[in-house]
Design an enzyme around this catalytic site. Sequence first.
Site, PDB file in Angstrom:
ATOM      1  N   ASP A  12      47.627  36.371  39.906  1.00  0.00           N
ATOM      2  CA  ASP A  12      48.697  36.239  38.680  1.00  0.00           C
ATOM      3  C   ASP A  12      48.401  37.257  37.787  1.00  0.00           C
ATOM      4  OD1 ASP A  12      49.157  34.014  40.544  1.00  0.00           O
ATOM      5  OD2 ASP A  12      47.303  32.605  39.487  1.00  0.00           O
ATOM      6  N   LYS A  15      51.983  41.041  38.972  1.00  0.00           N
ATOM      7  CA  LYS A  15      52.321  41.944  39.806  1.00  0.00           C
ATOM      8  C   LYS A  15      53.868  41.772  40.099  1.00  0.00           C
ATOM      9  CE  LYS A  15      49.262  40.094  42.558  1.00  0.00           C
ATOM     10  NZ  LYS A  15      48.727  39.120  41.869  1.00  0.00           N
ATOM     11  N   ALA A  38      50.454  33.442  47.712  1.00  0.00           N
ATOM     12  CA  ALA A  38      50.942  34.254  46.658  1.00  0.00           C
ATOM     13  C   ALA A  38      52.040  33.491  45.793  1.00  0.00           C
ATOM     14  CB  ALA A  38      51.511  35.556  46.896  1.00  0.00           C
ATOM     15  N   GLY A  39      52.178  33.619  44.573  1.00  0.00           N
ATOM     16  CA  GLY A  39      53.493  33.371  43.686  1.00  0.00           C
ATOM     17  C   GLY A  39      53.730  34.383  42.826  1.00  0.00           C
ATOM     18  N   HIS A  40      54.590  35.176  43.366  1.00  0.00           N
ATOM     19  CA  HIS A  40      55.134  36.216  42.188  1.00  0.00           C
ATOM     20  C   HIS A  40      56.589  35.890  41.498  1.00  0.00           C
ATOM     21  CE1 HIS A  40      52.474  39.136  44.956  1.00  0.00           C
ATOM     22  NE2 HIS A  40      52.111  38.275  44.287  1.00  0.00           N
ATOM     23  N   GLN A 217      47.362  38.539  45.581  1.00  0.00           N
ATOM     24  CA  GLN A 217      46.016  37.959  45.138  1.00  0.00           C
ATOM     25  C   GLN A 217      45.576  39.302  44.222  1.00  0.00           C
ATOM     26  OE1 GLN A 217      46.602  37.400  48.805  1.00  0.00           O
ATOM     27  NE2 GLN A 217      47.764  35.707  47.757  1.00  0.00           N
ATOM     28  N   THR A 293      50.803  26.422  43.173  1.00  0.00           N
ATOM     29  CA  THR A 293      50.421  24.886  43.232  1.00  0.00           C
ATOM     30  C   THR A 293      50.475  24.228  42.046  1.00  0.00           C
ATOM     31  OG1 THR A 293      48.172  25.831  42.723  1.00  0.00           O
ATOM     32  CG2 THR A 293      48.688  25.682  44.975  1.00  0.00           C
ATOM     33  N   ARG A 297      45.403  27.111  35.304  1.00  0.00           N
ATOM     34  CA  ARG A 297      44.189  28.181  35.431  1.00  0.00           C
ATOM     35  C   ARG A 297      43.371  28.233  34.456  1.00  0.00           C
ATOM     36  NH1 ARG A 297      49.811  32.331  35.706  1.00  0.00           N
ATOM     37  NH2 ARG A 297      50.422  31.773  37.786  1.00  0.00           N
ATOM     38  N   LYS A 323      50.822  40.624  29.610  1.00  0.00           N
ATOM     39  CA  LYS A 323      50.486  39.588  28.625  1.00  0.00           C
ATOM     40  C   LYS A 323      49.993  39.660  27.417  1.00  0.00           C
ATOM     41  CE  LYS A 323      51.145  35.330  31.193  1.00  0.00           C
ATOM     42  NZ  LYS A 323      51.045  34.207  31.928  1.00  0.00           N
TER      43      LYS A 323
HETATM   44  P1  GDP Z   1      51.624  37.539  39.949  1.00  0.00           P
HETATM   45  O1  GDP Z   1      51.086  36.455  41.236  1.00  0.00           O
HETATM   46  O2  GDP Z   1      50.650  38.705  39.647  1.00  0.00           O
HETATM   47  O3  GDP Z   1      53.020  38.159  40.440  1.00  0.00           O
HETATM   48  O4  GDP Z   1      51.673  36.881  38.576  1.00  0.00           O
HETATM   49  P2  GDP Z   1      52.350  35.354  38.411  1.00  0.00           P
HETATM   50  O5  GDP Z   1      53.975  35.429  38.664  1.00  0.00           O
HETATM   51  O6  GDP Z   1      51.792  34.264  39.392  1.00  0.00           O
HETATM   52  O7  GDP Z   1      51.885  35.089  37.124  1.00  0.00           O
HETATM   53  C1  GDP Z   1      52.462  35.791  36.000  1.00  0.00           C
HETATM   54  C2  GDP Z   1      53.110  34.659  34.793  1.00  0.00           C
HETATM   55  O8  GDP Z   1      53.328  35.445  33.644  1.00  0.00           O
HETATM   56  C3  GDP Z   1      54.563  34.574  35.591  1.00  0.00           C
HETATM   57  O9  GDP Z   1      55.005  33.275  35.052  1.00  0.00           O
HETATM   58  C4  GDP Z   1      55.382  35.656  34.557  1.00  0.00           C
HETATM   59  O10 GDP Z   1      56.718  35.339  34.357  1.00  0.00           O
HETATM   60  C5  GDP Z   1      54.521  35.741  33.369  1.00  0.00           C
HETATM   61  N1  GDP Z   1      54.291  37.333  32.821  1.00  0.00           N
HETATM   62  C6  GDP Z   1      54.251  38.334  33.544  1.00  0.00           C
HETATM   63  N2  GDP Z   1      54.410  39.205  32.538  1.00  0.00           N
HETATM   64  C7  GDP Z   1      54.100  38.746  31.198  1.00  0.00           C
HETATM   65  C8  GDP Z   1      53.994  39.100  29.817  1.00  0.00           C
HETATM   66  O11 GDP Z   1      53.807  40.396  29.607  1.00  0.00           O
HETATM   67  N3  GDP Z   1      54.060  38.136  28.816  1.00  0.00           N
HETATM   68  C9  GDP Z   1      54.135  36.966  29.181  1.00  0.00           C
HETATM   69  N4  GDP Z   1      54.116  36.100  28.090  1.00  0.00           N
HETATM   70  N5  GDP Z   1      54.370  36.494  30.538  1.00  0.00           N
HETATM   71  C10 GDP Z   1      54.313  37.342  31.411  1.00  0.00           C
HETATM   72  P1  IMO Z   2      49.024  35.975  43.738  1.00  0.00           P
HETATM   73  O1  IMO Z   2      49.725  36.718  44.576  1.00  0.00           O
HETATM   74  C1  IMO Z   2      45.808  33.512  42.167  1.00  0.00           C
HETATM   75  C2  IMO Z   2      43.276  31.750  45.445  1.00  0.00           C
HETATM   76  C3  IMO Z   2      43.168  30.324  45.383  1.00  0.00           C
HETATM   77  C4  IMO Z   2      41.753  29.994  45.867  1.00  0.00           C
HETATM   78  C5  IMO Z   2      41.244  31.245  46.797  1.00  0.00           C
HETATM   79  C6  IMO Z   2      41.572  31.018  48.217  1.00  0.00           C
HETATM   80  O2  IMO Z   2      50.194  34.903  43.080  1.00  0.00           O
HETATM   81  O3  IMO Z   2      48.479  36.606  42.554  1.00  0.00           O
HETATM   82  P2  IMO Z   2      43.571  30.806  49.950  1.00  0.00           P
HETATM   83  O4  IMO Z   2      44.791  29.684  49.882  1.00  0.00           O
HETATM   84  O5  IMO Z   2      44.323  32.183  49.727  1.00  0.00           O
HETATM   85  O6  IMO Z   2      42.900  30.526  50.878  1.00  0.00           O
HETATM   86  O7  IMO Z   2      42.791  30.440  48.443  1.00  0.00           O
HETATM   87  O8  IMO Z   2      42.375  32.258  46.357  1.00  0.00           O
HETATM   88  N1  IMO Z   2      44.466  32.536  45.480  1.00  0.00           N
HETATM   89  C7  IMO Z   2      44.980  32.659  44.292  1.00  0.00           C
HETATM   90  N2  IMO Z   2      44.962  32.719  43.214  1.00  0.00           N
HETATM   91  N3  IMO Z   2      46.915  33.863  42.536  1.00  0.00           N
HETATM   92  C8  IMO Z   2      47.079  34.139  44.025  1.00  0.00           C
HETATM   93  O9  IMO Z   2      48.274  34.843  44.579  1.00  0.00           O
HETATM   94  C9  IMO Z   2      46.294  33.518  44.936  1.00  0.00           C
HETATM   95  N4  IMO Z   2      46.420  33.444  46.355  1.00  0.00           N
HETATM   96  C10 IMO Z   2      45.159  32.587  46.611  1.00  0.00           C
HETATM   97  O10 IMO Z   2      43.423  29.638  44.357  1.00  0.00           O
HETATM   98  O11 IMO Z   2      40.773  29.989  44.880  1.00  0.00           O
HETATM   99 MG    MG Z   3      50.884  34.576  41.301  1.00  0.00          MG
END
Ligand code: GDP
Ligand code: IMO
Ligand code: MG
Length: 416
Positions: A12, A15, A38-40, A217, A293, A297, A323
């Site tokens: 998170d 990426k 993953a959740g991007h 991840q 989920t 965090r 961030k």
């Molecule tokens: P990823 O899994 O690495 O792609 O990251 P996630 O999408 O799970 O989590 C990053 C969160 O931060 C998302 O809600 C993005 O929209 C948000 N985000 C990304 N870059 C920034 C930033 O520079 N500032 C803020 N405030 N939010 C950001």
């Molecule tokens: P992105 O790509 C943050 C964490 C889970 C748990 C551990 C194992 O969005 O960064 P799993 O379901 O993979 O067997 O869970 O890994 N986890 C993540 N935490 N961002 C993710 O993906 C994750 N994918 C798995 O919370 O601790």
């Molecule tokens: Mg994510």
Amino acid sequence: MHKAIVGLQWGDEGKGKLVDVLAQKAVYIVRFQGGNNAGHTVVVGDEIFKFHLLPSGILYAGKVCVIGNGVVINPTVFCDELEDLERRVGKDHAQLFISDKAHIIMPWHEALDKLTGKSIGTTGRGIGPAYEDKIGRRGIRVAELVNEQVFRQRVSEELPKRNWHLINEFGAQPIDEQELLDKYLFLAEKLKSHVAQTEYVLGQASPGYQIIFEGAQGTLLDNDFGTYPFVTSSNTTFGNSITGSGVRARDVEVIGVAKAYNTRVGNGPMPTELNDETGELLRKEGNEFGTTTGRPRRCGWLDLVILKYTTMINGVDSLAITKLDVLSCLDELLICTDYRIDNIVISKFPTTVQELERCIPIYKKLPGWKQDIKNAQIFQDLPANARNYIHMIESITDRSVDYISVGEKRDQLIGR
Ligand code: GDP
Ligand code: IMO
Ligand code: MG
């Protein structure tokens, strides 16, 4: 130059946003590991897209997105995500290929993960059990899913054993064979046109076309280098971009993405965790709730013991710090530079979680900037204390920070 985007903390890191921006100049965008754990997030104007399985370059027509052999694929999630996307943007998105060698997440994987994943705090998406079967040489691959006769055969071999376990080990409900076949064969028809030998798609790409490898991840969730056993079941680090896609791209720039502070979802130690109002404030200001989920965090100070370790493992060429805007809410900031364990100062990241749990962070204190930085366009627009914060990261990790993200939108990214 090709680019690999890898997370340097516990996932998170932002990426998805970086991949979306950098994809403008690329042709291929490739997921090489993980699955819909993953959740991007990609934010375009007022629209928020959350991708679990589709590569974050999918929004660009004329590009090619690949879900490589190293990914584990839930066919329902794949079809739902694609349909949802097409409802929102039409068919004018990137071309999409799935590797015929990728393994399928079966209903028993999800069931087992929900029954056994609690102590780790997994996402419950069946990721671990699917990878276990892959390594155990009993998994079902995309190539088998799209061949009805073979798929029926494989399900008839596997399902009785899985049901026996579900019933006798966990007292759970068995999975109905006919329902499973109906559902999966229906999905197979829908995704068939995307299936390819993606190693050829990438291996025969014109040398001038840029590939972006999209890590999922983060390095501390890597099955070898992370905080084992509180990790995911794949290698999340740069090395897997080759194995998980089947292409050895020359000249790859490795960009490590790190949040300006630390977060973690799920269980396992995090030395700089803040169980106080500062942690609460970071969660609120950073909207730190899981993309997949929805879990809150855990938040803490930036940890440079981690970044020194994770930049080394991935051979990171440059850093993207995301961030930074979230830290505008704090008067002063702490950065962890080393750990103390039994009164000995260590700067290497420990191997066991038992050791990591005993690590006490040693901090440097820096003044905050207490000013909105979300509109900063260039590095010089940032207040001096924010620039100092970045300089401190650069000097301790010995890497240049080439990207600074100051908001979730595409244009809230400072390139240096
Ligand atoms: P990823 O899994 O690495 O792609 O990251 P996630 O999408 O799970 O989590 C990053 C969160 O931060 C998302 O809600 C993005 O929209 C948000 N985000 C990304 N870059 C920034 C930033 O520079 N500032 C803020 N405030 N939010 C950001
Ligand atoms: P992105 O790509 C943050 C964490 C889970 C748990 C551990 C194992 O969005 O960064 P799993 O379901 O993979 O067997 O869970 O890994 N986890 C993540 N935490 N961002 C993710 O993906 C994750 N994918 C798995 O919370 O601790
Ligand atoms: Mg994510």
